[in-house]
Design a protein around this motif. Structure first.
Motif, PDB file in Angstrom:
ATOM      1  N   ALA A 313      29.788  31.960  39.206  1.00  0.00           N
ATOM      2  CA  ALA A 313      30.026  33.035  38.244  1.00  0.00           C
ATOM      3  C   ALA A 313      29.744  34.399  38.865  1.00  0.00           C
ATOM      4  CB  ALA A 313      29.150  32.830  37.007  1.00  0.00           C
ATOM      5  N   GLU A 314      28.689  34.488  39.654  1.00  0.00           N
ATOM      6  CA  GLU A 314      28.361  35.750  40.319  1.00  0.00           C
ATOM      7  C   GLU A 314      29.457  36.165  41.301  1.00  0.00           C
ATOM      8  OE1 GLU A 314      24.616  35.251  42.173  1.00  0.00           O
ATOM      9  OE2 GLU A 314      23.505  34.995  40.286  1.00  0.00           O
ATOM     10  N   LEU A 315      30.123  35.180  41.897  1.00  0.00           N
ATOM     11  CA  LEU A 315      31.184  35.478  42.859  1.00  0.00           C
ATOM     12  C   LEU A 315      32.485  35.877  42.174  1.00  0.00           C
ATOM     13  CD1 LEU A 315      30.588  32.575  45.425  1.00  0.00           C
ATOM     14  CD2 LEU A 315      29.839  34.951  45.576  1.00  0.00           C
ATOM     15  N   GLY A 316      32.566  35.682  40.859  1.00  0.00           N
ATOM     16  CA  GLY A 316      33.734  36.119  40.106  1.00  0.00           C
ATOM     17  C   GLY A 316      34.974  35.263  40.313  1.00  0.00           C
ATOM     18  N   VAL A 317      34.795  33.972  40.639  1.00  0.00           N
ATOM     19  CA  VAL A 317      35.934  33.076  40.843  1.00  0.00           C
ATOM     20  C   VAL A 317      36.149  32.241  39.587  1.00  0.00           C
ATOM     21  CG1 VAL A 317      36.827  31.138  42.192  1.00  0.00           C
ATOM     22  CG2 VAL A 317      35.577  32.981  43.330  1.00  0.00           C
ATOM     23  N   ASN A 318      37.402  32.179  39.100  1.00  0.00           N
ATOM     24  CA  ASN A 318      37.725  31.394  37.916  1.00  0.00           C
ATOM     25  C   ASN A 318      37.871  29.924  38.281  1.00  0.00           C
ATOM     26  OD1 ASN A 318      38.532  31.026  35.121  1.00  0.00           O
ATOM     27  ND2 ASN A 318      40.563  30.593  35.935  1.00  0.00           N
ATOM     28  N   SER A 343      42.014  31.373  45.889  1.00  0.00           N
ATOM     29  CA  SER A 343      40.566  31.572  45.826  1.00  0.00           C
ATOM     30  C   SER A 343      39.786  30.538  46.613  1.00  0.00           C
ATOM     31  CB  SER A 343      40.105  31.529  44.359  1.00  0.00           C
ATOM     32  OG  SER A 343      40.766  32.490  43.584  1.00  0.00           O
ATOM     33  N   ARG A 350      32.081  31.743  50.835  1.00  0.00           N
ATOM     34  CA  ARG A 350      31.000  32.494  50.192  1.00  0.00           C
ATOM     35  C   ARG A 350      29.912  31.566  49.651  1.00  0.00           C
ATOM     36  NH1 ARG A 350      33.081  37.465  46.626  1.00  0.00           N
ATOM     37  NH2 ARG A 350      30.852  37.924  46.810  1.00  0.00           N
TER      38      ARG A 350
END
Length: 383
Positions: A313-318, A343, A350
């Protein structure tokens, strides 16, 4: 909508109550099992007991066969201005409601969401987000009742779908009720599974039998209420199974003609299966999306999965889907995160940068089967 009542505080009823309460609606919880209502209240779903005055909407989360009688009782007690049941079949409850109660303030409803777990402790306010919620108004249903039902659907984050009750029952026989029977049939084959075979079980088997863990009493009631439609689908499935058995027997012989015919039928079945799978909408009701699995090794200690999902969630990946492959004899698990092809590489790298051990599967071309757990992978080990 300011007030609501939920009659029946199982998984669906409590989940509706949690969603409504989270949007500021005052919810009153009622159940013949008062301990279930108290549990739902402890979760923040509302307060136990009937309201002091009629509420805007009452949700009847009771078995299909009980909808008409419960509706009549609650209407007589002036529980609400409008009533909606959430049973998973609609024609029978609608007939009972029209025969036993006042149909103008009633509308049938069926949120197309659930879990293999049951009871209020399995409930979640997000259960219905992005899911279809069928509404089956009768000719007598007032506009005010329909509008209140639409507001409930919106507050729960679901997508309304208006259908005829009989058409709904035929549809859910195919997309919901028969799959549960098939899952139960497959799971029943495993009752005496040898230990060495159990160690070979992977995510594919778990996917097939997951819903077989649903509450047996609840599903008995559902199948009883929609028996004819489910039997029709199972009859069609039985014909396909008979063809498949004959085809596989042919492949097991040395007769060239039988082998050729068997291979033709097997290929046809697999091809039709791929096409049928492609008809099922993806997340949020859209068309199926091609995803790439990024598999992450996690430890068996408490909180590891939450920590991983927090990092994602912190990495912003759906993430489209999450699956866990956990060997009972091992103290680790493999979490599969299905993400968009664009992604996958970035997420894998990451996550590794954050210390996770990642098994990244190469992207596949659109329309090809998803890679199995044994597909070639690149292992990226975190520092």
């Amino acid at each position: 909508m300011r007030t609501a009542a939920v009659v029946g505080t199982g998984l669906i009823g409590t989940s509706v109550a949690l969603a409504l309460a989270g949007k500021g609606v005052r919810v009153h919880l009622m159940d013949v099992d008062e301990s279930a209502a108290r549990t739902a209240a402890a979760l923040g779903a509302g307060t136990v007991g009937p309201p002091p005055a009629p509420v805007d909407m009452a949700l009847l989360a009771v078995p299909p066969a009980g909808v008409g009688e419960v509706l009549a009782v609650q209407q007589a007690g002036r529980l609400a201005h409008s009533y909606m049941d959430v049973a998973s079949v609609k024609a029978g409850p609608e007939r009972d409601a029209c025969a036993l109660a006042e149909p103008s303030t009633y509308i049938g409803g069926h949120p197309m969401a659930g879990r293999e777990l049951s009871g209020p402790l399995a409930a979640t306010a997000t259960l219905f987000e992005g899911r279809s919620w069928v509404l089956t108004p009768t000719a007598a249903t007032t506009t005010a009742t329909l509008n209140r039902a639409l507001e409930v659907v919106a507050l729960c984050g679901a997508v309304p779908v208006v259908m005829d009750s009989a058409a709904h029952d035929r549809a859910v026989a195919l997309v919901s009720h028969t799959p549960h029977v098939v899952a139960a049939l497959m799971a029943a084959r495993l009752q005496h599974l040898p230990d060495d075979a159990a160690r070979l079980a992977g995510q594919g088997l778990r996917d097939v039998i997951r819903i077989a863990g649903g509450d047996a009493n609840l599903w008995r009631d559902i199948l009883d209420a929609n028996a004819a439609a489910v039997a029709d689908v199972l009859s069609e499935l039985a014909r396909d199974l008979s063809v498949a058995v004959t085809a596989l027997r042919g492949l097991a012989t040395d007769n060239a003609d039988e082998r050729a015919e068997g291979m033709m039928h097997v290929a046809d079945l697999l091809s039709r299966g791929i096409k049928g799978r492609g008809r099922v909408p993806g997340k949020h009701g859209g068309t199926p999306r091609n995803g790439v699995p990024v598999r992450v090794l996690i430890g068996d200690q408490p909180g590891e999965l939450a920590r991983l999902l927090g990092t994602v969630a912190e990495l912003g990946v759906n993430v489209e889907e999450v699956a866990i492959d956990h060997a009972p004899a091992d103290r680790s698990g493999l979490v599969e995160l299905l993400v968009g092809p664009a992604s996958s590489v970035r997420l894998a790298q990451r996550l590794a940068d954050h210390g996770w051990t990642v098994h990244q599967t190469p992207p596949v071309a659109p329309g090809t089967p998803e890679p199995a757990l044994s597909a070639p992978e690149t292992v990226i080990r975190g520092s």
